[in-house]
Scaffold this motif. Structure first.
Motif, PDB file in Angstrom:
ATOM      1  N   GLY A 190      62.146  20.866  24.112  1.00 34.21           N
ATOM      2  CA  GLY A 190      63.006  19.690  24.124  1.00 34.21           C
ATOM      3  C   GLY A 190      63.786  19.509  22.837  1.00 34.21           C
ATOM      4  O   GLY A 190      64.929  19.060  22.851  1.00 34.21           O
ATOM      5  N   ALA A 191      63.194  19.866  21.707  1.00 35.64           N
ATOM      6  CA  ALA A 191      63.857  19.677  20.408  1.00 35.64           C
ATOM      7  C   ALA A 191      65.151  20.487  20.323  1.00 35.64           C
ATOM      8  O   ALA A 191      66.155  20.005  19.802  1.00 35.64           O
ATOM      9  N   ARG A 192      65.128  21.704  20.846  1.00 31.87           N
ATOM     10  CA  ARG A 192      66.349  22.524  20.833  1.00 31.87           C
ATOM     11  C   ARG A 192      67.438  21.880  21.692  1.00 31.87           C
ATOM     12  O   ARG A 192      68.608  21.830  21.311  1.00 31.87           O
ATOM     13  N   ARG A 193      67.055  21.387  22.838  1.00 27.91           N
ATOM     14  CA  ARG A 193      68.037  20.742  23.717  1.00 27.91           C
ATOM     15  C   ARG A 193      68.512  19.411  23.144  1.00 27.91           C
ATOM     16  O   ARG A 193      69.676  19.037  23.306  1.00 27.91           O
TER      17      ARG A 193
ATOM     18  N   GLU B 118      52.967  20.385  22.933  1.00 23.43           N
ATOM     19  CA  GLU B 118      53.735  20.995  21.841  1.00 23.43           C
ATOM     20  C   GLU B 118      54.810  21.940  22.369  1.00 23.43           C
ATOM     21  O   GLU B 118      55.911  21.998  21.825  1.00 23.43           O
ATOM     22  N   LYS B 119      54.526  22.680  23.439  1.00 23.12           N
ATOM     23  CA  LYS B 119      55.514  23.593  24.028  1.00 23.12           C
ATOM     24  C   LYS B 119      56.683  22.802  24.604  1.00 23.12           C
ATOM     25  O   LYS B 119      57.852  23.148  24.379  1.00 23.12           O
TER      26      LYS B 119
ATOM     27  N   LYS C 109      49.076  32.046  29.305  1.00 25.81           N
ATOM     28  CA  LYS C 109      49.170  30.804  30.057  1.00 25.81           C
ATOM     29  C   LYS C 109      48.541  29.688  29.220  1.00 25.81           C
ATOM     30  O   LYS C 109      47.435  29.837  28.691  1.00 25.81           O
ATOM     31  N   LEU C 110      49.258  28.569  29.086  1.00 25.01           N
ATOM     32  CA  LEU C 110      48.753  27.436  28.321  1.00 25.01           C
ATOM     33  C   LEU C 110      47.972  26.502  29.245  1.00 25.01           C
ATOM     34  O   LEU C 110      48.451  26.128  30.313  1.00 25.01           O
TER      35      LEU C 110
ATOM     36  N   MET D  77      53.503  31.086  26.929  1.00 26.85           N
ATOM     37  CA  MET D  77      54.261  31.575  25.782  1.00 26.85           C
ATOM     38  C   MET D  77      53.929  33.041  25.550  1.00 26.85           C
ATOM     39  O   MET D  77      52.855  33.519  25.911  1.00 26.85           O
ATOM     40  N   LYS D  78      54.881  33.729  24.954  1.00 21.68           N
ATOM     41  CA  LYS D  78      54.696  35.146  24.669  1.00 21.68           C
ATOM     42  C   LYS D  78      54.002  35.275  23.323  1.00 21.68           C
ATOM     43  O   LYS D  78      54.440  34.704  22.330  1.00 21.68           O
ATOM     44  N   ALA D  79      52.904  36.001  23.301  1.00 20.62           N
ATOM     45  CA  ALA D  79      52.148  36.224  22.070  1.00 20.62           C
ATOM     46  C   ALA D  79      51.644  37.661  22.041  1.00 20.62           C
ATOM     47  O   ALA D  79      50.971  38.106  22.972  1.00 20.62           O
TER      48      ALA D  79
END
Length: 119
Positions: free
Chosen positions: A69-72, A63-64, A54-55, A46-48
């Motif tokens: 997935g929630a948006r899709r 969570e990522k 890197k996660l 993720m961009k921070a």
């Protein structure tokens, strides 16, 4: 997978590879047999603060993938709801916001859903 009335929906992680996950969001209207499905690859990063992080923590990765997935999933749900119902709901929003609604929110939601399924 969840089932609400005549609609089944969810997000499934299909595969987790080094640095990315492959997942699927879906919504299936069991009454009309209309189904939307989106398979996507989500990077474990993720961009921070202007840089890419890197996660590595499994919780952060979960969570990522859930966030992606929630948006899709929202897109899939909107894809199975008939357009005239979406248009009516959007048209009702200003009136609802301006009105002085009566009763507990949970009762108003139950009545709205009852009207949709019995409508």
């Amino acid at each position: 997978m969840r089932k609400t009335g005549a609609i089944s929906y969810g997000i499934q992680e299909l595969e987790q590879r080094e640095g990315e996950s492959v997942a699927k969001a879906f919504c299936w209207d069991l009454e009309t047999n209309v189904r939307q499905e989106k398979v996507f690859t989500g990077k474990h990063s993720m961009k921070a603060k202007g840089s890419i992080k890197k996660l590595e923590d499994p919780c952060d990765i979960y969570e990522k993938v859930a966030n992606d997935g929630a948006r899709r999933l929202r897109s899939c749900i909107l894809g199975v709801i008939p357009g005239d119902i979406n248009d009516k709901a959007i048209g009702q929003c200003p009136e609802t916001l301006a009105a002085n609604s009566q009763g507990p929110l949970k009762d108003r939601i139950a009545n709205a859903l009852r009207g949709y399924y019995l409508g």
